[in-house]
Design an enzyme around this catalytic site. Structure first.
Site, PDB file in Angstrom:
ATOM      1  N   GLU A  23     -20.681   5.879 -17.328  1.00  0.00           N
ATOM      2  CA  GLU A  23     -20.932   5.221 -16.042  1.00  0.00           C
ATOM      3  C   GLU A  23     -20.305   3.835 -15.969  1.00  0.00           C
ATOM      4  O   GLU A  23     -20.365   3.065 -16.922  1.00  0.00           O
ATOM      5  CB  GLU A  23     -22.449   5.084 -15.828  1.00  0.00           C
ATOM      6  CG  GLU A  23     -22.832   4.350 -14.538  1.00  0.00           C
ATOM      7  CD  GLU A  23     -24.337   4.292 -14.303  1.00  0.00           C
ATOM      8  OE1 GLU A  23     -25.102   4.342 -15.280  1.00  0.00           O
ATOM      9  OE2 GLU A  23     -24.722   4.186 -13.121  1.00  0.00           O
ATOM     10  N   ASP A  37     -24.467  -1.589 -13.533  1.00  0.00           N
ATOM     11  CA  ASP A  37     -25.120  -0.427 -14.151  1.00  0.00           C
ATOM     12  C   ASP A  37     -24.033   0.317 -14.931  1.00  0.00           C
ATOM     13  O   ASP A  37     -23.011   0.688 -14.346  1.00  0.00           O
ATOM     14  CB  ASP A  37     -25.697   0.427 -12.993  1.00  0.00           C
ATOM     15  CG  ASP A  37     -26.433   1.671 -13.433  1.00  0.00           C
ATOM     16  OD1 ASP A  37     -26.566   1.913 -14.643  1.00  0.00           O
ATOM     17  OD2 ASP A  37     -26.875   2.417 -12.518  1.00  0.00           O
ATOM     18  N   GLU A  57     -21.214   7.999 -12.124  1.00  0.00           N
ATOM     19  CA  GLU A  57     -21.719   8.416 -13.437  1.00  0.00           C
ATOM     20  C   GLU A  57     -21.692   9.926 -13.654  1.00  0.00           C
ATOM     21  O   GLU A  57     -22.703  10.596 -13.476  1.00  0.00           O
ATOM     22  CB  GLU A  57     -23.122   7.857 -13.683  1.00  0.00           C
ATOM     23  CG  GLU A  57     -24.129   8.010 -12.567  1.00  0.00           C
ATOM     24  CD  GLU A  57     -25.449   7.296 -12.903  1.00  0.00           C
ATOM     25  OE1 GLU A  57     -25.949   7.443 -14.024  1.00  0.00           O
ATOM     26  OE2 GLU A  57     -25.959   6.585 -12.019  1.00  0.00           O
ATOM     27  N   ASP A  95     -27.793   3.591 -21.545  1.00  0.00           N
ATOM     28  CA  ASP A  95     -27.591   3.191 -20.155  1.00  0.00           C
ATOM     29  C   ASP A  95     -28.217   1.810 -19.949  1.00  0.00           C
ATOM     30  O   ASP A  95     -29.405   1.615 -20.216  1.00  0.00           O
ATOM     31  CB  ASP A  95     -28.231   4.247 -19.239  1.00  0.00           C
ATOM     32  CG  ASP A  95     -27.716   4.175 -17.806  1.00  0.00           C
ATOM     33  OD1 ASP A  95     -27.356   3.072 -17.355  1.00  0.00           O
ATOM     34  OD2 ASP A  95     -27.712   5.227 -17.140  1.00  0.00           O
ATOM     35  N   HIS A 151     -24.480   6.306  -7.314  1.00  0.00           N
ATOM     36  CA  HIS A 151     -25.264   5.728  -6.208  1.00  0.00           C
ATOM     37  C   HIS A 151     -24.705   4.388  -5.797  1.00  0.00           C
ATOM     38  O   HIS A 151     -24.140   3.664  -6.607  1.00  0.00           O
ATOM     39  CB  HIS A 151     -26.721   5.553  -6.669  1.00  0.00           C
ATOM     40  CG  HIS A 151     -26.830   4.920  -8.031  1.00  0.00           C
ATOM     41  ND1 HIS A 151     -27.037   3.585  -8.196  1.00  0.00           N
ATOM     42  CD2 HIS A 151     -26.705   5.432  -9.284  1.00  0.00           C
ATOM     43  CE1 HIS A 151     -27.052   3.297  -9.490  1.00  0.00           C
ATOM     44  NE2 HIS A 151     -26.838   4.395 -10.193  1.00  0.00           N
ATOM     45  N   HIS A 194     -30.698   2.025  -6.111  1.00  0.00           N
ATOM     46  CA  HIS A 194     -30.162   3.167  -5.368  1.00  0.00           C
ATOM     47  C   HIS A 194     -30.309   2.825  -3.891  1.00  0.00           C
ATOM     48  O   HIS A 194     -31.384   2.920  -3.329  1.00  0.00           O
ATOM     49  CB  HIS A 194     -30.938   4.453  -5.689  1.00  0.00           C
ATOM     50  CG  HIS A 194     -30.683   4.952  -7.079  1.00  0.00           C
ATOM     51  ND1 HIS A 194     -30.147   6.188  -7.337  1.00  0.00           N
ATOM     52  CD2 HIS A 194     -30.864   4.379  -8.279  1.00  0.00           C
ATOM     53  CE1 HIS A 194     -30.019   6.337  -8.660  1.00  0.00           C
ATOM     54  NE2 HIS A 194     -30.457   5.259  -9.240  1.00  0.00           N
TER      55      HIS A 194
HETATM   56 MN    MN Z   1     -27.108   3.782 -15.390  1.00  0.00          MN
HETATM   57 MN    MN Z   2     -26.683   4.531 -12.326  1.00  0.00          MN
END
Ligand code: MN
Ligand code: MN
Length: 301
Positions: free
Chosen positions: A285, A96, A191, A85, A157, A165
Protein backbone atom coordinates in the site's frame (compact mmCIF):
# COMPACT_ATOMS: atom_id res chain seq x y z
CA UNK A 1 -4.27 21.66 -2.71
CA UNK A 2 -3.07 24.37 -0.40
CA UNK A 3 0.74 24.48 -0.03
CA UNK A 4 0.59 24.13 3.73
CA UNK A 5 -1.64 21.02 3.49
CA UNK A 6 0.61 19.57 0.79
CA UNK A 7 3.68 19.97 3.04
CA UNK A 8 1.85 18.22 5.87
CA UNK A 9 0.97 15.29 3.61
CA UNK A 10 4.57 15.03 2.44
CA UNK A 11 5.98 14.92 5.95
CA UNK A 12 3.28 12.49 7.20
CA UNK A 13 4.18 10.29 4.21
CA UNK A 14 7.90 10.40 4.87
CA UNK A 15 7.44 9.62 8.56
CA UNK A 16 5.05 6.72 7.88
CA UNK A 17 7.36 5.18 5.32
CA UNK A 18 10.41 5.47 7.56
CA UNK A 19 8.44 3.85 10.37
CA UNK A 20 7.24 1.07 8.01
CA UNK A 21 10.79 0.29 6.89
CA UNK A 22 12.07 0.41 10.46
CA UNK A 23 9.27 -2.00 11.47
CA UNK A 24 10.23 -4.43 8.71
CA UNK A 25 13.82 -4.45 10.01
CA UNK A 26 12.50 -5.54 13.42
CA UNK A 27 10.46 -8.51 12.17
CA UNK A 28 12.49 -11.61 13.05
CA UNK A 29 11.80 -15.16 14.22
CA UNK A 30 11.03 -15.10 17.93
CA UNK A 31 10.31 -11.36 18.00
CA UNK A 32 7.12 -10.24 19.74
CA UNK A 33 4.33 -8.54 17.79
CA UNK A 34 3.76 -6.07 20.61
CA UNK A 35 7.39 -4.97 20.63
CA UNK A 36 7.33 -4.26 16.89
CA UNK A 37 4.02 -2.39 17.13
CA UNK A 38 5.18 -0.25 20.04
CA UNK A 39 8.56 0.56 18.52
CA UNK A 40 6.99 1.58 15.20
CA UNK A 41 4.40 3.74 16.95
CA UNK A 42 7.11 5.37 19.10
CA UNK A 43 9.14 6.13 16.01
CA UNK A 44 6.18 7.93 14.42
CA UNK A 45 5.56 9.95 17.57
CA UNK A 46 9.27 10.76 18.01
CA UNK A 47 9.37 12.01 14.42
CA UNK A 48 6.74 14.62 15.26
CA UNK A 49 3.67 13.02 13.66
CA UNK A 50 0.63 11.47 15.33
CA UNK A 51 -0.79 7.97 14.85
CA UNK A 52 -3.63 7.69 12.36
CA UNK A 53 -4.41 4.10 13.42
CA UNK A 54 -2.74 1.36 15.50
CA UNK A 55 0.09 -0.48 13.74
CA UNK A 56 -1.52 -3.51 12.09
CA UNK A 57 0.38 -6.79 11.98
CA UNK A 58 -1.48 -9.45 10.01
CA UNK A 59 0.08 -12.82 9.31
CA UNK A 60 -0.62 -15.53 6.75
CA UNK A 61 -4.38 -15.89 6.06
CA UNK A 62 -5.21 -12.81 8.11
CA UNK A 63 -5.53 -9.87 5.71
CA UNK A 64 -6.00 -6.95 8.09
CA UNK A 65 -7.18 -5.54 11.43
CA UNK A 66 -4.91 -7.15 13.97
CA UNK A 67 -3.01 -4.99 16.41
CA UNK A 68 -1.52 -6.57 19.54
CA UNK A 69 -2.66 -5.78 23.07
CA UNK A 70 -0.07 -5.06 25.77
CA UNK A 71 -0.33 -8.63 27.02
CA UNK A 72 -0.16 -10.12 23.50
CA UNK A 73 2.01 -13.25 23.46
CA UNK A 74 2.33 -13.70 19.70
CA UNK A 75 5.81 -14.06 18.27
CA UNK A 76 6.98 -14.21 14.65
CA UNK A 77 7.78 -17.65 13.26
CA UNK A 78 9.95 -18.79 10.38
CA UNK A 79 7.83 -18.88 7.20
CA UNK A 80 5.24 -16.35 8.40
CA UNK A 81 3.93 -14.00 5.69
CA UNK A 82 3.66 -10.69 7.55
CA UNK A 83 1.73 -7.60 6.47
CA UNK A 84 2.84 -4.50 8.37
CA UNK A 85 0.41 -1.59 7.92
CA UNK A 86 1.41 1.78 9.31
CA UNK A 87 -0.28 5.18 9.46
CA UNK A 88 0.72 8.63 10.62
CA UNK A 89 -0.84 12.05 10.39
CA UNK A 90 0.16 15.66 10.75
CA UNK A 91 -2.65 17.91 11.84
CA UNK A 92 -5.14 15.31 10.53
CA UNK A 93 -3.50 14.84 7.12
CA UNK A 94 -2.99 11.09 6.88
CA UNK A 95 -0.45 8.80 5.23
CA UNK A 96 -1.27 5.07 5.07
CA UNK A 97 1.26 2.46 3.89
CA UNK A 98 1.83 -1.28 4.09
CA UNK A 99 4.29 -3.92 2.97
CA UNK A 100 4.57 -7.71 3.14
CA UNK A 101 7.60 -9.78 4.15
CA UNK A 102 8.14 -13.50 4.54
CA UNK A 103 10.33 -14.53 7.45
CA UNK A 104 13.44 -16.50 6.44
CA UNK A 105 11.76 -18.55 3.68
CA UNK A 106 10.96 -17.63 0.05
CA UNK A 107 7.87 -19.66 -0.65
CA UNK A 108 5.65 -16.65 -1.34
CA UNK A 109 8.07 -14.36 -3.21
CA UNK A 110 5.87 -14.47 -6.31
CA UNK A 111 2.72 -13.59 -4.35
CA UNK A 112 4.54 -10.72 -2.66
CA UNK A 113 5.64 -9.52 -6.11
CA UNK A 114 2.06 -9.86 -7.42
CA UNK A 115 0.63 -7.33 -4.93
CA UNK A 116 3.67 -5.11 -5.29
CA UNK A 117 3.53 -5.02 -9.11
CA UNK A 118 -0.23 -4.48 -8.98
CA UNK A 119 0.42 -1.41 -6.84
CA UNK A 120 3.13 -0.12 -9.18
CA UNK A 121 0.84 -0.51 -12.21
CA UNK A 122 -2.08 1.08 -10.40
CA UNK A 123 0.12 4.04 -9.44
CA UNK A 124 1.39 4.42 -12.99
CA UNK A 125 -2.21 4.74 -14.23
CA UNK A 126 -3.66 6.86 -11.44
CA UNK A 127 -4.59 10.38 -12.51
CA UNK A 128 -7.50 12.79 -12.21
CA UNK A 129 -10.68 11.67 -13.96
CA UNK A 130 -9.70 8.02 -14.34
CA UNK A 131 -12.58 5.71 -13.59
CA UNK A 132 -11.46 3.89 -10.43
CA UNK A 133 -12.91 0.64 -11.77
CA UNK A 134 -10.09 0.89 -14.38
CA UNK A 135 -7.60 0.79 -11.52
CA UNK A 136 -9.44 -2.27 -10.14
CA UNK A 137 -9.10 -3.93 -13.52
CA UNK A 138 -5.37 -3.23 -13.59
CA UNK A 139 -4.93 -4.60 -10.06
CA UNK A 140 -6.91 -7.76 -10.75
CA UNK A 141 -5.23 -8.33 -14.12
CA UNK A 142 -1.75 -8.03 -12.65
CA UNK A 143 -2.47 -10.34 -9.73
CA UNK A 144 -4.15 -12.91 -12.01
CA UNK A 145 -1.13 -12.83 -14.35
CA UNK A 146 0.87 -14.26 -11.44
CA UNK A 147 -1.73 -16.99 -10.91
CA UNK A 148 -3.33 -15.51 -7.78
CA UNK A 149 -6.66 -13.98 -6.85
CA UNK A 150 -7.19 -10.34 -5.95
CA UNK A 151 -9.36 -9.99 -2.85
CA UNK A 152 -12.74 -8.74 -4.05
CA UNK A 153 -13.99 -7.14 -0.84
CA UNK A 154 -10.92 -5.18 0.27
CA UNK A 155 -10.35 -1.81 -1.34
CA UNK A 156 -8.14 1.21 -1.31
CA UNK A 157 -9.80 4.43 -0.19
CA UNK A 158 -9.76 8.18 -0.37
CA UNK A 159 -8.46 10.03 2.68
CA UNK A 160 -9.51 13.31 4.13
CA UNK A 161 -8.56 15.34 7.15
CA UNK A 162 -8.99 13.05 10.20
CA UNK A 163 -10.84 10.62 7.93
CA UNK A 164 -9.19 7.34 7.04
CA UNK A 165 -11.93 6.28 4.63
CA UNK A 166 -13.55 9.37 3.20
CA UNK A 167 -15.91 7.91 0.63
CA UNK A 168 -14.21 6.81 -2.59
CA UNK A 169 -13.05 3.21 -2.87
CA UNK A 170 -10.34 1.81 -5.11
CA UNK A 171 -11.51 -1.69 -5.97
CA UNK A 172 -9.21 -4.68 -6.32
CA UNK A 173 -11.30 -6.22 -9.09
CA UNK A 174 -12.69 -5.13 -12.45
CA UNK A 175 -16.20 -6.44 -12.06
CA UNK A 176 -17.56 -3.56 -10.08
CA UNK A 177 -20.16 -0.86 -10.13
CA UNK A 178 -17.57 1.62 -8.97
CA UNK A 179 -17.69 4.52 -11.42
CA UNK A 180 -16.05 7.21 -9.34
CA UNK A 181 -13.43 9.55 -10.74
CA UNK A 182 -10.94 11.38 -8.52
CA UNK A 183 -10.11 15.07 -8.90
CA UNK A 184 -6.71 16.76 -8.75
CA UNK A 185 -5.70 17.11 -5.10
CA UNK A 186 -7.62 14.07 -3.91
CA UNK A 187 -5.58 11.85 -1.61
CA UNK A 188 -5.94 8.12 -2.15
CA UNK A 189 -4.51 4.98 -0.57
CA UNK A 190 -4.09 2.18 -3.10
CA UNK A 191 -3.67 -1.28 -1.58
CA UNK A 192 -3.80 -4.45 -3.69
CA UNK A 193 -4.20 -7.76 -1.86
CA UNK A 194 -3.16 -11.04 -3.53
CA UNK A 195 -4.04 -14.53 -2.27
CA UNK A 196 -3.84 -18.19 -3.18
CA UNK A 197 -7.27 -18.55 -1.57
CA UNK A 198 -10.67 -17.81 -3.09
CA UNK A 199 -10.10 -14.03 -3.03
CA UNK A 200 -12.60 -12.96 -0.40
CA UNK A 201 -12.27 -12.04 3.26
CA UNK A 202 -14.72 -12.72 6.07
CA UNK A 203 -14.98 -11.18 9.52
CA UNK A 204 -13.28 -13.20 12.22
CA UNK A 205 -12.75 -12.50 15.90
CA UNK A 206 -12.82 -9.03 17.38
CA UNK A 207 -9.61 -7.01 17.46
CA UNK A 208 -7.78 -4.51 19.58
CA UNK A 209 -8.80 -1.76 17.17
CA UNK A 210 -11.72 0.58 17.85
CA UNK A 211 -13.26 3.75 16.52
CA UNK A 212 -15.60 6.20 18.21
CA UNK A 213 -19.10 6.55 16.80
CA UNK A 214 -20.41 9.68 18.43
CA UNK A 215 -24.17 10.00 18.17
CA UNK A 216 -26.77 12.03 19.94
CA UNK A 217 -26.49 9.41 22.70
CA UNK A 218 -22.98 10.57 23.64
CA UNK A 219 -24.58 13.65 25.21
CA UNK A 220 -26.64 11.56 27.59
CA UNK A 221 -24.17 9.00 28.99
CA UNK A 222 -25.48 8.57 32.56
CA UNK A 223 -22.34 7.08 34.12
CA UNK A 224 -20.17 10.09 34.87
CA UNK A 225 -16.84 8.26 34.72
CA UNK A 226 -17.82 6.81 31.37
CA UNK A 227 -18.81 10.23 30.12
CA UNK A 228 -15.43 11.69 31.13
CA UNK A 229 -13.65 8.78 29.44
CA UNK A 230 -15.67 9.20 26.25
CA UNK A 231 -14.91 12.92 26.15
CA UNK A 232 -11.19 12.31 26.69
CA UNK A 233 -11.16 9.70 23.95
CA UNK A 234 -13.02 12.01 21.57
CA UNK A 235 -10.50 14.78 22.20
CA UNK A 236 -7.55 12.43 21.72
CA UNK A 237 -8.59 10.14 18.86
CA UNK A 238 -11.25 12.24 17.14
CA UNK A 239 -12.56 10.27 14.15
CA UNK A 240 -9.53 7.98 13.80
CA UNK A 241 -9.13 4.33 14.86
CA UNK A 242 -7.30 3.62 18.13
CA UNK A 243 -6.05 0.66 20.18
CA UNK A 244 -7.27 -0.48 23.57
CA UNK A 245 -3.64 -0.31 24.75
CA UNK A 246 -3.59 3.44 24.02
CA UNK A 247 -6.28 3.93 26.67
CA UNK A 248 -4.87 1.87 29.53
CA UNK A 249 -4.21 4.93 31.66
CA UNK A 250 -7.59 6.50 30.87
CA UNK A 251 -9.76 4.11 32.88
CA UNK A 252 -9.48 1.69 35.84
CA UNK A 253 -10.70 -1.12 33.61
CA UNK A 254 -10.54 -0.12 29.99
CA UNK A 255 -11.93 -3.43 28.72
CA UNK A 256 -15.13 -3.00 30.70
CA UNK A 257 -15.40 0.66 29.74
CA UNK A 258 -14.96 -0.16 26.05
CA UNK A 259 -17.59 -2.88 26.36
CA UNK A 260 -20.03 -0.40 27.93
CA UNK A 261 -19.36 2.17 25.21
CA UNK A 262 -19.81 -0.52 22.54
CA UNK A 263 -23.10 -1.51 24.12
CA UNK A 264 -24.24 2.10 23.90
CA UNK A 265 -23.21 2.15 20.23
CA UNK A 266 -20.57 4.81 20.87
CA UNK A 267 -17.58 2.65 20.05
CA UNK A 268 -17.14 0.17 17.23
CA UNK A 269 -14.69 -2.72 17.35
CA UNK A 270 -13.08 -3.78 14.07
CA UNK A 271 -13.27 -7.49 13.26
CA UNK A 272 -10.17 -9.27 12.08
CA UNK A 273 -10.43 -9.96 8.36
CA UNK A 274 -9.46 -13.47 7.34
CA UNK A 275 -9.26 -15.08 3.91
CA UNK A 276 -12.34 -17.23 3.45
CA UNK A 277 -10.49 -20.35 2.29
CA UNK A 278 -7.51 -19.88 4.58
CA UNK A 279 -5.34 -18.67 1.70
CA UNK A 280 -2.12 -16.80 2.35
CA UNK A 281 -2.54 -13.04 1.76
CA UNK A 282 -0.01 -10.42 0.61
CA UNK A 283 -0.58 -6.66 0.47
CA UNK A 284 1.26 -3.52 -0.52
CA UNK A 285 0.00 0.00 0.00
CA UNK A 286 0.98 3.57 -0.80
CA UNK A 287 -0.80 6.88 -0.36
CA UNK A 288 -0.83 9.18 -3.39
CA UNK A 289 -1.94 12.70 -4.23
CA UNK A 290 -3.88 12.74 -7.49
CA UNK A 291 -2.75 15.20 -10.13
CA UNK A 292 -4.09 16.15 -13.54
CA UNK A 293 -1.78 13.83 -15.44
CA UNK A 294 -0.61 11.38 -12.80
CA UNK A 295 -0.09 11.13 -9.08
CA UNK A 296 2.58 11.72 -6.48
CA UNK A 297 3.39 8.94 -4.01
CA UNK A 298 3.84 10.43 -0.55
CA UNK A 299 4.72 7.27 1.41
CA UNK A 300 8.34 7.18 0.30
CA UNK A 301 11.44 8.00 2.28
MN1 MN B 1 -3.13 0.65 5.52
MN1 MN C 1 -5.49 1.80 3.73
Amino acid sequence: MDKDVYEKYLSAGKIASEARDFGISLIKTGGKFIEVAEKVESKILDSGAALSFPVNIAINDLAAHYSPRNDDELVFKRGDVVKLDVGSHIDGYIADTAITVEIETNKYDKMIKASSDALDFAISHMRANIDLSEIGKIIEGTIKSYGYNSIDNLTGHSLDRYELHSGMSVPGISNTFCRVKPKPGDVIAIEPFATNGIGHVISGKGSNIYILKPTIKSKIIRDNKLKILFNRMSAKFKTLPFAQRWCNNMSDNIDISLRKLSYLGLVKNYSQLVEQNGGIVTQKEHTVIVMKDGCEVITVT
